[in-house]
Write an enzyme that holds these catalytic residues in place. Structure first.
Site, short mmCIF file in Angstrom:
data_model
loop_
_atom_site.label_atom_id
_atom_site.label_comp_id
_atom_site.label_asym_id
_atom_site.label_seq_id
_atom_site.Cartn_x
_atom_site.Cartn_y
_atom_site.Cartn_z
N ALA A 219 38.16 39.32 25.90
CA ALA A 219 37.50 38.02 25.82
C ALA A 219 38.49 36.87 25.55
CB ALA A 219 36.44 38.06 24.73
N THR B 289 38.91 32.25 26.47
CA THR B 289 38.59 31.18 25.50
C THR B 289 39.13 29.83 25.98
OG1 THR B 289 40.57 31.68 24.20
CG2 THR B 289 38.51 32.71 23.48
N ILE C 203 32.92 40.02 31.10
CA ILE C 203 31.71 40.08 31.91
C ILE C 203 31.49 38.74 32.60
CG2 ILE C 203 30.62 41.82 30.44
CD1 ILE C 203 29.15 39.50 29.01
N HIS D 191 32.73 46.73 31.23
CA HIS D 191 31.49 46.41 30.52
C HIS D 191 30.50 45.65 31.40
CE1 HIS D 191 33.90 46.82 26.52
NE2 HIS D 191 33.57 47.97 27.04
N CYS E 143 15.95 51.17 40.01
CA CYS E 143 16.39 51.36 41.40
C CYS E 143 17.75 50.71 41.68
CB CYS E 143 15.35 50.84 42.39
SG CYS E 143 15.24 49.04 42.47
N CYS F 159 11.30 44.46 38.25
CA CYS F 159 11.84 44.49 39.61
C CYS F 159 10.75 44.25 40.66
CB CYS F 159 12.50 45.86 39.83
SG CYS F 159 13.24 46.04 41.46
N SER G 44 41.14 42.34 21.01
CA SER G 44 41.43 42.83 19.66
C SER G 44 41.70 44.33 19.68
CB SER G 44 40.26 42.51 18.72
OG SER G 44 39.06 43.03 19.26
N ILE H 287 47.48 32.53 25.42
CA ILE H 287 47.64 33.24 26.69
C ILE H 287 48.07 32.31 27.84
CG2 ILE H 287 46.37 34.55 28.46
CD1 ILE H 287 44.66 35.59 25.95
#
Ligand code: NAD
Length: 256
Positions: free
Chosen positions: A27, A31, A106, A124, A135, A157, A199, A241
């Site tokens: 995650a 950010t 995700i 995930h 289905c 559905c 983490s 990052i």
């Protein structure tokens, strides 16, 4: 331990020397796109006790609550765009250096940065659409939200009447087999693995950087704070990052 510009050039050299590089992302890489991570202070994800899979299936009220939370999180993440970290990894994939990114995320931002969907291994699941638990039919979130806001009822559905759930893996839900198989294969094939913005406490996902390391790959961990697996890493980079990976991104064609 390395930081800042030095770190970027050390990572660039490791990448240059490696035959096969794999990124394992969490995650933290999103950010800087405005999506809060899971464990940092004030995380909206931890504001409520998670609804596990069995409860979702068993309880209509839990399903309604799960969808209320899902749409509230979507409002927080709305409009998020890939950042320098996503773009840097996309450059490595485009250059043929990295066969795929293994991600716990995700949010679909690796794909939005230009990585072909079949080169993003989502451990995930994906929160940008929903599927029928019976289905497997894909359902789009906009239509679900419109109906949910009108009726207050969780979706079923249109094809088979089954329960419809965001296509993410909930606590207590089985891991996606094909993604797990491919992640394992890549962890064993790479000689450099970059664990970025995680983490590294959620298993079985966090087992992949460990598996790669134990199989002889060089393990680099990039995070703004210490992680559970720092003691195993060949290089720990503490930093933001985007700042560290940004210099690795090749300029987009539009800037030529
Ligand atoms: P985590 O929240 O446990 O860890 C994120 C780590 O990234 C933290 O250690 C944090 O200090 C670090 N970090 C945050 N921003 C950073 C930055 N800009 N630069 C450097 N480091 C930074 O996340 P996790 O390990 O991925 O586990 C959380 C679980 O929650 C995952 O399973 C994931 O599926 C889910 N999740 C996904 C998203 C998403 O898709 N964007 C967001 C929240 C949670």
């Amino acid at each position: 331990m390395a930081s800042g510009r030095d770190a970027a050039s050390v990572i660039a050299r490791l990448i240059e020397r490696a035959r096969t590089v794999v990124a394992f992302t969490g995650a933290g890489i999103s950010t800087e796109s405005g999506i809060p991570d899971f464990r940092s202070p004030d995380s909206p994800w931890l504001a409520n006790r998670p609804i596990d899979f069995d409860l979702f299936v068993a309880s209509p009220e839990a399903r309604r609550e799960a969808w209320r939370r899902k749409f509230a999180m979507d409002d927080i993440a709305r409009g998020a765009k890939p950042n320098a970290g996503h773009r840097a990894l996309a450059s490595l994939v485009a250059a043929g250096k990295m066969p795929a990114v293994i991600t716990q995320n995700i949010d679909g931002l690796h794909q939005a940065a230009g990585i072909p969907p079949d080169q993003v291994i989502e451990l995930h699941g994906n929160g940008t659409y929903a599927t029928c638990l019976a289905c497997g039919l894909r359902h789009e979130l906009d239509a679900i939200r419109t109906a949910f806001e009108a009726t207050g009822e969780a979706p079923t559905c249109r094809h088979c009447g089954g329960l419809v759930k965001s296509a993410t893996v909930s606590f207590g839900q089985g891991m996606p087999e094909e993604a797990m198989r491919r992640a394992r294969e890549l962890a064993l094939a790479c000689d450099l693995i970059l664990a970025v913005g995680s983490s590294l406490v959620v298993y079985p996902a966090a087992g992949f950087p460990l598996l790669a390391k134990r199989n002889g790959a060089t393990l680099v961990i990039l995070n703004r704070e210490p992680t559970e697996l720092d003691c195993m890493a060949d290089l720990v980079v503490q930093g933001e990052i985007g700042q560290v990976l940004g210099p690795l991104a090749s300029p987009s064609p539009a800037t030529h």
